[in-house]
Write an enzyme that holds these catalytic residues in place. Structure first.
Site, short mmCIF file in Angstrom:
data_model
loop_
_atom_site.label_atom_id
_atom_site.label_comp_id
_atom_site.label_asym_id
_atom_site.label_seq_id
_atom_site.Cartn_x
_atom_site.Cartn_y
_atom_site.Cartn_z
N ILE A 285 -7.95 7.10 -0.62
CA ILE A 285 -7.63 5.69 -0.82
C ILE A 285 -8.44 4.95 0.24
CG2 ILE A 285 -5.49 5.97 0.55
CD1 ILE A 285 -4.30 3.58 -0.92
N SER A 286 -9.14 3.88 -0.17
CA SER A 286 -10.07 3.22 0.75
C SER A 286 -9.34 2.53 1.89
CB SER A 286 -10.89 2.17 -0.02
OG SER A 286 -11.43 2.73 -1.18
N GLN A 287 -10.13 2.22 2.90
CA GLN A 287 -9.63 1.47 4.07
C GLN A 287 -9.24 0.06 3.61
OE1 GLN A 287 -12.67 1.59 7.00
NE2 GLN A 287 -11.64 0.17 8.39
N PRO A 288 -8.06 -0.43 3.96
CA PRO A 288 -7.62 -1.74 3.49
C PRO A 288 -8.61 -2.88 3.74
CG PRO A 288 -5.80 -0.60 4.53
CD PRO A 288 -7.01 0.27 4.72
N ARG B 253 0.83 -1.22 0.00
CA ARG B 253 0.00 0.00 0.00
C ARG B 253 0.86 1.27 0.00
NH1 ARG B 253 -3.81 2.59 4.39
NH2 ARG B 253 -5.65 3.19 3.22
#
Ligand code: SAH
Length: 212
Positions: free
Chosen positions: A59-62, A33
């Site tokens: 950027i989205s939450q993993p 990431r």
């Protein structure tokens, strides 16, 4: 804390939040990431939270990336469309699981920056385009899988039309930032089956191209 320890905790957090598919976990272990987070927030790269990127996007939450990828049930021969390239992180993960990935964003700057990372990582099966993804990507349709990483009030009709029979789409739907649900849509011979996964919060799917 050492980077290796951070990464181990990152994978552990994914598992504890329900990302259990071995192929998805391997893809998320392979794609760092850190390539997709720049500047101020670099030190939060391996935390399970969304982070700001250029153009006022995130950027989205993993764990949400993991759960959406898992729900998409990507097969090795699949052609996948992602709407909402953002940083390119989700598309890079999909590149590990699918034959071909097309990703679109309404900001050309995000498309340019994500494409540079794809090149650097030698991800030759991902192509990013600047386009309004609510119309899908007619030139490459139909798709085995479609994933939308921005929230619409309802599933856009062109995306439903560009899904193959037997295909799966995963997307957040709902009004405003408060009440969104992550859903899967499966196209059958006769129509579409809808399933709810869980509540989520995404930036909105907007019409037209962005200014940057
Ligand atoms: N998947 C991304 C996160 C995306 S955030 C990642 O892994 O980093 C949502 C993105 O959707 C934003 O970049 C936004 O510009 C984009 N977006 C919003 N509406 C869109 C539309 N109609 N067409 C294409 N992209 C859109």
């Amino acid at each position: 804390m050492k980077n290796a320890t951070r990464k181990m905790q990152f994978l552990f957090a994914l598992r504890s939040k329900g990302v259990t598919d071995a192929r998805v976990l391997l893809a998320m272990e392979t794609i760092d990431r850190g390539h997709f987070v720049k500047g101020l927030f670099e030190n939060r790269t391996y935390e399970d939270m969304p982070l700001p990127i250029a153009c006022g996007q995130t950027i989205s939450q993993p764990s949400v990336v993991g759960l959406m990828t898992q729900a998409l049930k990507v097969q090795p021969r699949d052609k996948v469309l992602e709407v909402g390239t953002g940083s390119g992180y989700q598309a890079a993960i999909l590149s590990q699981l699918a034959r071909r990935v097309y990703t679109v964003d309404r900001f050309s700057r995000l498309v340019r920056e994500a494409s540079a990372v794809f090149r650097k990582l030698d991800l030759t099966n991902v192509t990013a385009f600047t386009a309004d993804g609510s119309h899908g990507l007619p030139d490459q349709a139909p798709f085995d899988r479609i994933i939308v990483t921005a929230a619409a009030e309802d599933t856009p009709g062109p995306l439903l039309a560009q899904l193959k029979i037997g295909g799966i789409m995963v997307l957040p739907v709902g009004q405003g930032q408060m009440v969104q649900n992550l859903i899967t849509v499966t196209r059958t011979e006769t129509g579409y089956d809808y399933d709810e996964i869980r509540p989520v919060r995404f930036v909105p799917l907007l019409e037209g191209l962005g200014k940057e």
